[in-house]
Scaffold this motif. Structure first.
Motif, PDB file in Angstrom:
ATOM      1  N   ASP A  26       0.809  -1.224   0.000  1.00  0.00           N
ATOM      2  CA  ASP A  26       0.000   0.000   0.000  1.00  0.00           C
ATOM      3  C   ASP A  26       0.841   1.273   0.000  1.00  0.00           C
ATOM      4  N   LEU A  41       0.312   6.693  -0.569  1.00  0.00           N
ATOM      5  CA  LEU A  41      -0.615   5.554  -0.541  1.00  0.00           C
ATOM      6  C   LEU A  41      -0.963   5.203  -1.982  1.00  0.00           C
ATOM      7  N   VAL A  43      -3.316   3.839  -4.099  1.00  0.00           N
ATOM      8  CA  VAL A  43      -4.733   3.563  -3.862  1.00  0.00           C
ATOM      9  C   VAL A  43      -5.196   2.342  -4.651  1.00  0.00           C
ATOM     10  N   ARG A  46      -9.497  -1.806  -2.318  1.00  0.00           N
ATOM     11  CA  ARG A  46      -9.812  -2.100  -0.916  1.00  0.00           C
ATOM     12  C   ARG A  46      -9.781  -0.849  -0.031  1.00  0.00           C
ATOM     13  N   HIS A  47      -9.240   0.279  -0.551  1.00  0.00           N
ATOM     14  CA  HIS A  47      -9.203   1.519   0.236  1.00  0.00           C
ATOM     15  C   HIS A  47     -10.426   2.403   0.017  1.00  0.00           C
ATOM     16  N   VAL A  54     -11.299   7.542  -1.027  1.00  0.00           N
ATOM     17  CA  VAL A  54     -10.568   6.784  -0.013  1.00  0.00           C
ATOM     18  C   VAL A  54     -11.275   6.902   1.337  1.00  0.00           C
ATOM     19  N   SER A  55     -11.375   5.804   2.053  1.00  0.00           N
ATOM     20  CA  SER A  55     -12.108   5.777   3.331  1.00  0.00           C
ATOM     21  C   SER A  55     -11.333   6.470   4.440  1.00  0.00           C
ATOM     22  N   THR A  58      -8.614   4.378   6.116  1.00  0.00           N
ATOM     23  CA  THR A  58      -7.413   4.292   5.280  1.00  0.00           C
ATOM     24  C   THR A  58      -6.560   5.548   5.436  1.00  0.00           C
TER      25      THR A  58
END
Lengths: 144, 144, 144, 144
Positions: A26, A41, A43, A46-47, A54-55, A58
């Motif tokens: 990551d 990061l 991306v 899964r993020h 992006v969450s 994360t």
């Protein structure tokens, strides 16, 4: 705060590859800077939250890892620093389809406590998407 | 702060199953309480750091989801609340091999802003492992 | 978190009168509780903003002093605890013409670090006006 | 974040003198900067703790006023911004006998919410004594 650099970007990236297991893919250290480091990061699906941004967890993880590696860049891979606190503000939605990077400034690197702040950006966009400050406890190491 | 409950534990769990995609399996609402809710993290390998303790970003995610669901329990599934800030203290190492649960207290539930705090426990252990407070922005919904 | 009480309300108030100089008249310990203490701010003109509400820095000071005294209630007047961090949310305007009180919960009281949270209320009003969490560093004392 | 400057240092200082009453003598705006402002605390006995260092609540007030004035420097004296949250870390003891100054960076200046961070220094000393981030709510103004 200026401390000599003990680990450069390559040394930090080797450390991440070796010790971070499943999340090593990551992150990549772009640079060790005068004040800290810049961590990227990469991306992946899964993020992301629905909508393609992006969450929050994360971004928290990005800031957390970035500050951890900034500390190691100045004290070396000897110690097991532990996050004791974080305050984070989410200011703007990250742009879909862009990496995030995180600029860390080390503000205090004491014998037992480190404090840093971090700004998170969507790559190529001027205004930050989030800011965080983090405190780390640095356990005593043999011989330090 | 007492507001009527619009979604009970079953309604919240149905909502999580339907809308949370890949992370739905991580969480279950144990109870909707007078002050908020209790949310459980069903700990799995992907949540762990070396040594078997739950990672910081996972605890952040637990508090974040717990406060989000506590807000929905009082305003219903109509609105898309967004985390604007979080301050979290990691106080003790979670016990390996135990679920975590998170007790939320709603402190303010205004027209545009919500504030809550949260305590995270290792199941069966008295002292909390982390505490967090979170602020959420509540976008205006049609007809509210 | 239950620790034996080493200083009760009277002992804490005596300590404040003796050691707090000019601000001693602002504060009185209402009670030492199971989880911490309740501290009252006796509101005076110097605490007010235009409009008659208590100022933010005054509420910060109330939470800071309250957590400090809650720590002393469990470890005694031996140590010189120092505030290392605070996160505070101002949720509602305090009511003009009413005292404020602050309820502290000690969440961690370690050898070197203490964590507590605090809710601030206008006396006689149900919903809190502010919440804060504070971390204190506890310097080593001779003989501890 | 670059926004046009609507109030320069002189305009802000005039505003403080006119509207801040008893605390106007504590503060002076040294400069309006590209990112925010620099505000100076003219240290007096009433700001000190035993030992001669500036108290925590005084540093909180410095950061609070500094961010408030930084916001006004960009939106003018029309609005009544209100502090909604602050997270502050006290990192080093201020030097006795020196003024403090506070450098503010505006990170977000939205229609209803502003976010900024602040570093506090003892005048003439390189490492910061404290860092803070603050969020402000900006009430709607007629005609904006």
């Amino acid at each position: 705060m200026t401390k000599p650099i003990l680990m450069d970007a390559r040394a930090l990236n080797d450390f991440v590859t070796r010790d971070f297991g499943q999340v090593a893919a990551d992150f990549t250290v772009d640079a060790v800077t005068d004040q800290g480091i810049r961590l990227r990061l990469i991306v992946a699906d899964r993020h992301l939250r629905p909508g393609g941004t992006v969450s929050g967890p994360t971004m928290f993880a990005l800031a957390d890892v970035a500050v951890y590696l900034a500390i190691l860049s100045r004290i070396g891979p000897v110690a097991l620093a532990v996050t004791t606190g974080c305050s984070i503000d989410f200011m703007r939605k990250p742009e879909a389809g862009r990496d995030l990077y995180c600029d860390v400034r080390l503000l205090k690197l004491g014998r037992v406590l480190a404090v840093a702040d971090a700004l998170i950006f969507s790559d190529g966009v001027e205004d930050p998407v989030a800011r965080a400050n983090m405190t780390y406890s640095i356990p005593p190491a043999p011989g330090r």
